[in-house]
Design an enzyme around this catalytic site. Sequence first.
Site, PDB file in Angstrom:
ATOM      1  N   GLY A   1     -41.680  89.194  75.440  1.00 46.00           N
ATOM      2  CA  GLY A   1     -42.044  90.424  76.137  1.00 46.00           C
ATOM      3  C   GLY A   1     -43.494  90.774  75.889  1.00 46.00           C
ATOM      4  O   GLY A   1     -44.077  91.842  76.520  1.00 46.00           O
ATOM      5  N   VAL A   2     -44.179  90.288  75.040  1.00 52.72           N
ATOM      6  CA  VAL A   2     -45.583  90.714  74.590  1.00 52.72           C
ATOM      7  C   VAL A   2     -46.517  90.301  75.508  1.00 52.72           C
ATOM      8  O   VAL A   2     -47.335  91.328  75.984  1.00 52.72           O
ATOM      9  CB  VAL A   2     -46.052  89.716  73.107  1.00 52.72           C
ATOM     10  CG1 VAL A   2     -47.563  90.045  72.820  1.00 52.72           C
ATOM     11  CG2 VAL A   2     -45.115  89.976  72.031  1.00 52.72           C
ATOM     12  N   LEU A   3     -46.724  89.310  76.194  1.00 48.90           N
ATOM     13  CA  LEU A   3     -47.602  89.135  77.543  1.00 48.90           C
ATOM     14  C   LEU A   3     -47.361  90.007  78.540  1.00 48.90           C
ATOM     15  O   LEU A   3     -48.259  90.759  79.167  1.00 48.90           O
ATOM     16  CB  LEU A   3     -47.331  87.617  77.895  1.00 48.90           C
ATOM     17  CG  LEU A   3     -48.223  87.313  79.077  1.00 48.90           C
ATOM     18  CD1 LEU A   3     -49.913  87.363  78.819  1.00 48.90           C
ATOM     19  CD2 LEU A   3     -47.956  85.942  79.714  1.00 48.90           C
TER      20      LEU A   3
ATOM     21  N   VAL B   1     -56.422  85.975  77.458  1.00 46.67           N
ATOM     22  CA  VAL B   1     -55.148  86.523  77.439  1.00 46.67           C
ATOM     23  C   VAL B   1     -54.345  85.276  76.524  1.00 46.67           C
ATOM     24  O   VAL B   1     -54.518  83.992  76.806  1.00 46.67           O
ATOM     25  CB  VAL B   1     -54.358  86.433  78.783  1.00 46.67           C
ATOM     26  CG1 VAL B   1     -53.005  87.027  78.755  1.00 46.67           C
ATOM     27  CG2 VAL B   1     -55.038  87.434  79.786  1.00 46.67           C
TER      28      VAL B   1
ATOM     29  N   TYR C   1     -49.329  83.769  86.160  1.00 48.06           N
ATOM     30  CA  TYR C   1     -49.958  84.859  86.529  1.00 48.06           C
ATOM     31  C   TYR C   1     -49.687  85.425  88.226  1.00 48.06           C
ATOM     32  O   TYR C   1     -49.876  86.598  88.453  1.00 48.06           O
ATOM     33  CB  TYR C   1     -51.628  84.661  86.674  1.00 48.06           C
ATOM     34  CG  TYR C   1     -52.047  84.601  85.253  1.00 48.06           C
ATOM     35  CD1 TYR C   1     -52.347  85.754  84.303  1.00 48.06           C
ATOM     36  CD2 TYR C   1     -52.420  83.159  84.785  1.00 48.06           C
ATOM     37  CE1 TYR C   1     -52.542  85.365  83.163  1.00 48.06           C
ATOM     38  CE2 TYR C   1     -52.868  83.259  83.389  1.00 48.06           C
ATOM     39  CZ  TYR C   1     -52.939  84.495  82.666  1.00 48.06           C
ATOM     40  OH  TYR C   1     -53.462  84.220  81.399  1.00 48.06           O
TER      41      TYR C   1
ATOM     42  N   PHE D   1     -65.571  81.886  82.315  1.00 45.25           N
ATOM     43  CA  PHE D   1     -65.262  83.174  81.628  1.00 45.25           C
ATOM     44  C   PHE D   1     -63.924  83.323  80.947  1.00 45.25           C
ATOM     45  O   PHE D   1     -63.035  82.518  81.572  1.00 45.25           O
ATOM     46  CB  PHE D   1     -65.648  84.402  82.453  1.00 45.25           C
ATOM     47  CG  PHE D   1     -64.651  84.565  83.810  1.00 45.25           C
ATOM     48  CD1 PHE D   1     -63.668  85.439  83.248  1.00 45.25           C
ATOM     49  CD2 PHE D   1     -64.963  84.076  84.870  1.00 45.25           C
ATOM     50  CE1 PHE D   1     -62.784  85.708  84.747  1.00 45.25           C
ATOM     51  CE2 PHE D   1     -64.049  84.253  85.946  1.00 45.25           C
ATOM     52  CZ  PHE D   1     -63.097  85.314  85.916  1.00 45.25           C
TER      53      PHE D   1
END
Length: 405
Positions: A93-95, A83, A124, A405
């Site tokens: 506001g993209v995320l 991400v 998160y 990961f």
Amino acid sequence: MTVFDVRLITEEERRATFDVLNRSLHGKRVADDLWSRMGVSWPAAHKFGAFEGDAAIGIASSFDTEVAVPGGRVLPVAAVDGVGVRADRTRRGVLTALMAAQLAEVAERGLPLAMLHASEPTIYGRFGYGSAALGKTVRVSRPAARLHERVPVAGEVRLLGPEEAVKEIPAVYRRIGLHRPGMMARPEAWWPAGHERHLVPEERYTVAVHSGPDGVDGFVTYETIGRRSLDSPDEGAVLNVYDLHAAGPAALAGLWRFLLSVDLVSAVHARHRPVDEPLAVMLTDHRHASTLSVEDDLWLRLVDVEAALAARGYRAAEPVVVAVADRQLASNSGQYEVGPDGARRTSAEPDLVLEVDTLGMLYLGQWSATALAQAGRIEVRDPAALTRADELFTTVTAPWNGTHF
């Protein structure tokens, strides 16, 4: 104001979006030879890009795999593996748009869980993820550290060449199995970037395997970091452990015994080990093993709360009614009765009230309901329910992911 579109990427956009991710994490553009070897680990499936015209400005990527949950079951999960937003387009506001699109797609496909490693833990929680498993960073002093004489001795350790390690270790990992809550299956596409690139062609890392009575039952991947300098010409190297998995106590002891036997080494350093791994008490003097830090190892998001709660096992205690609030997936909001026989929706009055990110913290057994209530993350309607919830959700083995990961 930034005008952008969010959509699934195409095959032709894989490398450009990977570069956006790499640069957002302060890495360099991936070189052609490296991309040729690890690009297979960045398939287009389940990757949402944010675009200004044809230019990628953000990415939210995931891949499908499986994760072990308390009680022994293995559930399908979306593993969020990348991400990022271009540095000149953050805080617009993209995320938020990327994470909303990704979460909606995971829910639509019926996956009960999503998980990730967080580069910035403060990000998160607002998307429903909770810190669900911890890992410790340990450092063992050499040459003073020795395993106690009563630590199991069985089997032998041998080094693998790079090509041999590329071929053999995936099968060893599958054979060891997902024996802790939070451990994940490693799909075929994971290995080129997560394992092979450390071994060929640079041969930066070394791989050793432990063999017991039933065959290979553990492995370790590590790099050697030189510490010698003009001021400390006799300083030994540090063995930095990248990946260590063992099927049982004998294999675990055998691998650590090997690491502590390597000559010309001043310390062994390992990050994100299980918090209950008994390394210190395996030594004749536990002070030679220092825990440098304890940090988040896995973040978990319940995408289908009813299915996820029903799938895990619980210890023996009277049921508890938990009210869950989910701001992104409203269908999850409601009351759930959780007991030794499982979990189900109910219309009963709740004993405990929490948000879905807190449920993620509780789900694998890392945090107790009492601790979360004391931290203000759980509203307690019935104080007696905390003790019951502690018993229901507790796991004997600490959760741990153990996969990069």
